[in-house]
Write an enzyme that holds these catalytic residues in place. Structure first.
Site, PDB file in Angstrom:
ATOM      1  N   GLY A  67      -9.787  -0.161  -0.458  1.00  0.00           N
ATOM      2  CA  GLY A  67      -9.877  -1.514   0.284  1.00  0.00           C
ATOM      3  C   GLY A  67      -8.929  -1.648   1.221  1.00  0.00           C
ATOM      4  CD  GLN A  76      -4.057  -4.525   3.001  1.00  0.00           C
ATOM      5  OE1 GLN A  76      -5.279  -4.746   2.788  1.00  0.00           O
ATOM      6  NE2 GLN A  76      -3.180  -3.654   2.258  1.00  0.00           N
ATOM      7  CB  CYS A 135      -0.829  -2.824  -2.489  1.00  0.00           C
ATOM      8  SG  CYS A 135      -1.207  -3.989  -0.936  1.00  0.00           S
ATOM      9  CG  LEU A 136      -3.879   1.188   1.505  1.00  0.00           C
ATOM     10  CD1 LEU A 136      -5.001   1.238   2.370  1.00  0.00           C
ATOM     11  CD2 LEU A 136      -3.578   2.455   1.006  1.00  0.00           C
ATOM     12  CG  HIS A 146      -5.491  -5.875  -4.053  1.00  0.00           C
ATOM     13  ND1 HIS A 146      -4.488  -5.706  -4.974  1.00  0.00           N
ATOM     14  CD2 HIS A 146      -5.464  -5.648  -2.914  1.00  0.00           C
ATOM     15  CE1 HIS A 146      -3.431  -5.039  -4.114  1.00  0.00           C
ATOM     16  NE2 HIS A 146      -4.064  -5.003  -2.846  1.00  0.00           N
ATOM     17  CD  GLU A 147      -8.434  -5.099  -0.301  1.00  0.00           C
ATOM     18  OE1 GLU A 147      -7.465  -5.437   0.557  1.00  0.00           O
ATOM     19  OE2 GLU A 147      -8.099  -3.914  -1.043  1.00  0.00           O
ATOM     20  CG  HIS A 201      -4.161  -7.933   1.029  1.00  0.00           C
ATOM     21  ND1 HIS A 201      -2.654  -7.920   1.227  1.00  0.00           N
ATOM     22  CD2 HIS A 201      -4.438  -7.078   0.534  1.00  0.00           C
ATOM     23  CE1 HIS A 201      -2.091  -6.999   0.609  1.00  0.00           C
ATOM     24  NE2 HIS A 201      -3.384  -6.340   0.203  1.00  0.00           N
TER      25      HIS A 201
HETATM   26  O1  K1U Z   1      -5.466  -3.675  -0.467  1.00  0.00           O
HETATM   27  C1  K1U Z   1      -5.028  -2.647  -0.459  1.00  0.00           C
HETATM   28  O2  K1U Z   1      -3.932  -2.154   0.114  1.00  0.00           O
HETATM   29  C2  K1U Z   1      -5.927  -1.294  -0.757  1.00  0.00           C
HETATM   30  C3  K1U Z   1      -5.911  -0.955  -2.372  1.00  0.00           C
HETATM   31  C4  K1U Z   1      -6.840  -1.638  -3.105  1.00  0.00           C
HETATM   32  C5  K1U Z   1      -6.873  -1.740  -4.483  1.00  0.00           C
HETATM   33  C6  K1U Z   1      -6.538  -0.541  -5.187  1.00  0.00           C
HETATM   34  C7  K1U Z   1      -6.836  -0.605  -6.696  1.00  0.00           C
HETATM   35  C8  K1U Z   1      -6.732  -1.886  -7.531  1.00  0.00           C
HETATM   36  C9  K1U Z   1      -6.787  -2.883  -6.376  1.00  0.00           C
HETATM   37  C10 K1U Z   1      -6.955  -2.830  -5.166  1.00  0.00           C
HETATM   38  C11 K1U Z   1      -5.960   0.509  -2.277  1.00  0.00           C
HETATM   39  O3  K1U Z   1      -6.660   1.031  -2.004  1.00  0.00           O
HETATM   40  S1  K1U Z   1      -4.574   1.381  -2.856  1.00  0.00           S
HETATM   41  C12 K1U Z   1      -5.116   3.102  -3.039  1.00  0.00           C
HETATM   42  C13 K1U Z   1      -5.753   3.256  -4.102  1.00  0.00           C
HETATM   43  O4  K1U Z   1      -5.982   2.863  -5.048  1.00  0.00           O
HETATM   44  C14 K1U Z   1      -6.561   4.785  -4.087  1.00  0.00           C
HETATM   45  C15 K1U Z   1      -6.123   5.606  -3.014  1.00  0.00           C
HETATM   46  C16 K1U Z   1      -6.834   6.815  -3.081  1.00  0.00           C
HETATM   47  C17 K1U Z   1      -8.012   7.011  -4.053  1.00  0.00           C
HETATM   48  C18 K1U Z   1      -8.241   6.172  -4.936  1.00  0.00           C
HETATM   49  C19 K1U Z   1      -7.525   5.064  -4.954  1.00  0.00           C
HETATM   50 ZN    ZN Z   2      -3.194  -4.406  -0.964  1.00  0.00          ZN
END
Ligand code: K1U
Ligand code: ZN
Length: 191
Positions: A70, A75, A115-116, A157-158, A161
């Protein structure tokens, strides 16, 4: 000789194709916690224009490249209510949510979140287990979606943000201070 020329032409075509596709691909810079800009409240999108569709495309490419499931416009330092999500393993189920609003929520979920903008930090946050969300798609059409599991958690979560809220801010002040110190130290090392 003819074969060599054919291979050369094919190689030239491939290089040109790669150059062109990377020219049109825009990877956006993801703000890193504790950047103050992550606390900005995003504004509703008055109309889904081509400019918004370009933003959606760039955000999707940035999310897939990260990789993540996401990304919220906040972000990438664009303070508009735009979200992209793809929780599929195949990366072909892109969900675009513009001006999303949760209309119903039920139950409790405690998924491990990432979270990225806070790389390497994972943890649980209280979230609803099932939600109904209303939003506009990239063509400006209104739709309603029932979500559960990771998708429901990711949408919440998004949407946080977009309200300027980062998931670690659900945790204790002490834990947040430790995470902030870690990221400030990392940033000093890079500079
Ligand atoms: O909002 C963000 O920073 C993105 C975040 C979204 C999220 C993930 C898990 C639970 C709630 C919200 C991410 O994508 S973090 C990276 C991640 O979860 C992932 C990366 C590679 C493969 C699978 C998952
Ligand atoms: Zn995030």
């Amino acid at each position: 000789m003819r074969r060599t020329i054919a291979i050369r032409r094919r190689l030239e075509f491939c290089i040109q194709f790669l150059l062109c596709s990377s020219l049109f691909m825009a990877l956006l810079k993801i703000l890193q916690y504790p950047d103050e800009r992550l606390h900005t409240i995003a504004a509703p999108v008055p109309e889904v224009t081509d400019e918004i569709r370009v933003l959606v495309q760039d955000m999707a490419e940035t999310m897939y490249a990260a990789p993540g499931v996401g990304l919220a416009a906040t972000q990438v330092d664009v303070h508009k209510r735009v979200i992209v999500i793809d929780v599929s393993n195949t990366h072909d189920q892109l969900l675009v949510l513009i001006n999303p609003e949760i209309t119903t929520h039920e139950g409790e979920s405690d998924y491990e979140e990432g979270c990225l903008s806070v790389p390497g930090i994972f943890g649980k946050v209280p979230r609803a287990a099932q939600i109904t969300v209303e939003a506009l798609n990239k063509d400006g059409e209104r739709f309603t979606l029932d979500a559960d599991g990771l998708l429901a958690v990711c949408i919440q979560h998004e949407m946080d943000h977009l309200l300027g809220r980062v998931f670690v801010e659900y945790w204790s002040r002490m834990k947040q201070s430790r995470i902030q110190a870690k990221f400030r130290k990392q940033r000093r090392k890079v500079m």
